[in-house]
Design a protein around this motif. Sequence first.
Motif, PDB file in Angstrom:
ATOM      1  N   LYS A  43     -35.383  76.610 -36.578  1.00  0.00           N
ATOM      2  CA  LYS A  43     -33.953  76.343 -36.999  1.00  0.00           C
ATOM      3  C   LYS A  43     -33.809  74.894 -36.509  1.00  0.00           C
ATOM      4  O   LYS A  43     -32.977  74.281 -37.473  1.00  0.00           O
ATOM      5  CB  LYS A  43     -33.036  77.273 -35.904  1.00  0.00           C
ATOM      6  CG  LYS A  43     -33.534  79.099 -36.053  1.00  0.00           C
ATOM      7  CD  LYS A  43     -32.537  79.623 -34.946  1.00  0.00           C
ATOM      8  CE  LYS A  43     -32.786  79.464 -33.595  1.00  0.00           C
ATOM      9  NZ  LYS A  43     -34.233  79.639 -33.127  1.00  0.00           N
ATOM     10  N   THR A  44     -34.234  74.381 -35.621  1.00  0.00           N
ATOM     11  CA  THR A  44     -33.565  73.045 -35.060  1.00  0.00           C
ATOM     12  C   THR A  44     -34.368  72.012 -36.230  1.00  0.00           C
ATOM     13  O   THR A  44     -33.889  71.082 -36.575  1.00  0.00           O
ATOM     14  CB  THR A  44     -34.326  72.618 -33.855  1.00  0.00           C
ATOM     15  OG1 THR A  44     -33.224  73.552 -32.701  1.00  0.00           O
ATOM     16  CG2 THR A  44     -34.052  71.118 -33.254  1.00  0.00           C
ATOM     17  N   THR A  45     -35.631  72.353 -36.783  1.00  0.00           N
ATOM     18  CA  THR A  45     -36.303  71.644 -37.514  1.00  0.00           C
ATOM     19  C   THR A  45     -35.463  71.481 -38.870  1.00  0.00           C
ATOM     20  O   THR A  45     -35.366  70.295 -39.510  1.00  0.00           O
ATOM     21  CB  THR A  45     -37.606  72.160 -37.785  1.00  0.00           C
ATOM     22  OG1 THR A  45     -38.463  72.276 -36.735  1.00  0.00           O
ATOM     23  CG2 THR A  45     -38.406  71.047 -38.642  1.00  0.00           C
ATOM     24  N   PRO A  85     -26.373  67.893 -31.588  1.00  0.00           N
ATOM     25  CA  PRO A  85     -27.826  68.182 -31.341  1.00  0.00           C
ATOM     26  C   PRO A  85     -27.879  69.471 -30.066  1.00  0.00           C
ATOM     27  O   PRO A  85     -27.279  69.410 -29.648  1.00  0.00           O
ATOM     28  CB  PRO A  85     -28.609  67.006 -30.977  1.00  0.00           C
ATOM     29  CG  PRO A  85     -27.466  66.283 -30.809  1.00  0.00           C
ATOM     30  CD  PRO A  85     -26.241  66.600 -31.292  1.00  0.00           C
ATOM     31  N   GLN A  86     -29.238  69.964 -30.427  1.00  0.00           N
ATOM     32  CA  GLN A  86     -29.494  71.289 -29.536  1.00  0.00           C
ATOM     33  C   GLN A  86     -29.333  70.667 -28.061  1.00  0.00           C
ATOM     34  O   GLN A  86     -29.130  71.252 -27.002  1.00  0.00           O
ATOM     35  CB  GLN A  86     -31.007  71.932 -29.825  1.00  0.00           C
ATOM     36  CG  GLN A  86     -30.975  73.014 -28.713  1.00  0.00           C
ATOM     37  CD  GLN A  86     -32.033  73.945 -29.296  1.00  0.00           C
ATOM     38  OE1 GLN A  86     -32.860  73.589 -30.299  1.00  0.00           O
ATOM     39  NE2 GLN A  86     -32.107  74.997 -28.835  1.00  0.00           N
ATOM     40  N   GLU A  87     -29.811  69.263 -28.001  1.00  0.00           N
ATOM     41  CA  GLU A  87     -29.896  68.472 -26.548  1.00  0.00           C
ATOM     42  C   GLU A  87     -28.721  68.049 -26.342  1.00  0.00           C
ATOM     43  O   GLU A  87     -28.780  67.258 -24.955  1.00  0.00           O
ATOM     44  CB  GLU A  87     -31.149  67.693 -26.409  1.00  0.00           C
ATOM     45  CG  GLU A  87     -32.401  67.887 -27.110  1.00  0.00           C
ATOM     46  CD  GLU A  87     -32.193  67.770 -28.800  1.00  0.00           C
ATOM     47  OE1 GLU A  87     -31.953  66.623 -29.057  1.00  0.00           O
ATOM     48  OE2 GLU A  87     -32.675  68.683 -29.555  1.00  0.00           O
ATOM     49  N   LEU A 161     -24.075  72.719 -35.657  1.00  0.00           N
ATOM     50  CA  LEU A 161     -23.825  73.159 -34.486  1.00  0.00           C
ATOM     51  C   LEU A 161     -25.177  73.787 -34.173  1.00  0.00           C
ATOM     52  O   LEU A 161     -25.575  75.022 -34.456  1.00  0.00           O
ATOM     53  CB  LEU A 161     -22.815  74.137 -33.951  1.00  0.00           C
ATOM     54  CG  LEU A 161     -21.436  73.403 -34.196  1.00  0.00           C
ATOM     55  CD1 LEU A 161     -20.216  74.387 -34.351  1.00  0.00           C
ATOM     56  CD2 LEU A 161     -21.003  72.269 -33.255  1.00  0.00           C
ATOM     57  N   ASP A 162     -25.847  73.108 -33.165  1.00  0.00           N
ATOM     58  CA  ASP A 162     -27.495  73.760 -33.015  1.00  0.00           C
ATOM     59  C   ASP A 162     -27.404  74.388 -31.609  1.00  0.00           C
ATOM     60  O   ASP A 162     -27.392  73.702 -30.573  1.00  0.00           O
ATOM     61  CB  ASP A 162     -28.533  72.471 -32.833  1.00  0.00           C
ATOM     62  CG  ASP A 162     -29.903  73.107 -32.935  1.00  0.00           C
ATOM     63  OD1 ASP A 162     -30.008  74.485 -32.702  1.00  0.00           O
ATOM     64  OD2 ASP A 162     -30.887  72.663 -33.426  1.00  0.00           O
ATOM     65  N   GLU A 163     -27.171  75.878 -31.720  1.00  0.00           N
ATOM     66  CA  GLU A 163     -27.182  76.565 -30.334  1.00  0.00           C
ATOM     67  C   GLU A 163     -26.294  75.846 -29.416  1.00  0.00           C
ATOM     68  O   GLU A 163     -26.567  75.593 -28.069  1.00  0.00           O
ATOM     69  CB  GLU A 163     -28.723  76.853 -29.687  1.00  0.00           C
ATOM     70  CG  GLU A 163     -29.460  77.819 -30.671  1.00  0.00           C
ATOM     71  CD  GLU A 163     -30.780  78.336 -29.960  1.00  0.00           C
ATOM     72  OE1 GLU A 163     -30.643  78.898 -29.002  1.00  0.00           O
ATOM     73  OE2 GLU A 163     -31.803  78.168 -30.442  1.00  0.00           O
ATOM     74  N   PRO A 164     -24.989  75.894 -29.688  1.00  0.00           N
ATOM     75  CA  PRO A 164     -23.912  75.143 -29.001  1.00  0.00           C
ATOM     76  C   PRO A 164     -23.651  76.008 -27.637  1.00  0.00           C
ATOM     77  O   PRO A 164     -23.114  75.681 -26.485  1.00  0.00           O
ATOM     78  CB  PRO A 164     -22.686  75.038 -29.528  1.00  0.00           C
ATOM     79  CG  PRO A 164     -22.725  76.114 -30.680  1.00  0.00           C
ATOM     80  CD  PRO A 164     -24.309  76.155 -30.964  1.00  0.00           C
TER      81      PRO A 164
END
Length: 239
Positions: A43-45, A85-87, A161-164
């Motif tokens: 997913k993030t990739t 980003p996820q981070e 939105l990556d796993e907010p």
Amino acid sequence: MTALLTLEGVRAGYGEAEVLGGISLELEAGRSLALLGRNGTGKTTLINTIVGATDLMGGKLVFDGQDMTRLPGYRRAAAGIGWVPQERNIFASLTVEENLTSVSRPPRGGAGTGWDLQRVYRTFPRLAERKANMGNQLSGGEQQMLAMGRALMLNPRLLLLDEPLEGLAPIIVEELMAIIGRLIADEGMAVILVEQSAQLILPFTDDAIILERGLVVHQAPSAELANDEKTIVEYLGVG
Ligand SMILES: Nc1ncnc2c1ncn2[C@@H]1O[C@H](COP(=O)(O)OP(=O)(O)OP(=O)(O)O)[C@@H](O)[C@H]1O
Ligand SMILES: [Mg+2]
């Protein structure tokens, strides 16, 4: 209708290792897409490949009629792709307000039509209260709000939105999800929302895709997938 975002056979990975094995999808302006899948399914990739933070190994990416395949990330951001980003990547040694103003872009429709500092503060009153605090003094939920506010300051046409909601307390998850739901419903912005919990985001999104080992293994309207327990259990492991 022409899609706002088109991916054709997108392959990407790290070094020799291919993670995305050929992803094709289309997203129309103003539509929202739930991007689901277990840990490590890519997913993030996929998100990072769309924003240009991970290199394509093959395939094509078109945004708003423009071939972005070889454009660097900052050009994609300027074209209207916003990314949380996820981070989260908050600037730890800048204040909340400096984080927000460091990357702003005027709204496409002219002054008063889109996102500016005052509107971000109205949407996230906690950020207004904390505007003089440094990035590293914020709670996880406040950091996530700041990352979202910062992306909105770019007045994007597509927001990723990556796993907010990852790692946040239930009460904050509820608060953030209500805000994300309003962004999706009211803004005319296209949104791709990454999550591991289907139940949490299917009620708020138009369509859904599920990734497994870097491939799209299921695609359906969110309302349909929400009632398809067999598929949810098979690919996400929870009913
Ligand atoms: N920087 C990297 N270098 C090498 N391999 C990576 C890197 N980032 C991710 N991977 C690998 O790529 C695969 C997909 O990872 P990715 O982060 O895209 O998954 P994800 O679906 O976002 O997972 P999660 O839900 O845990 O965030 C995994 O096997 C992971 O180990
Ligand atoms: Mg991820």
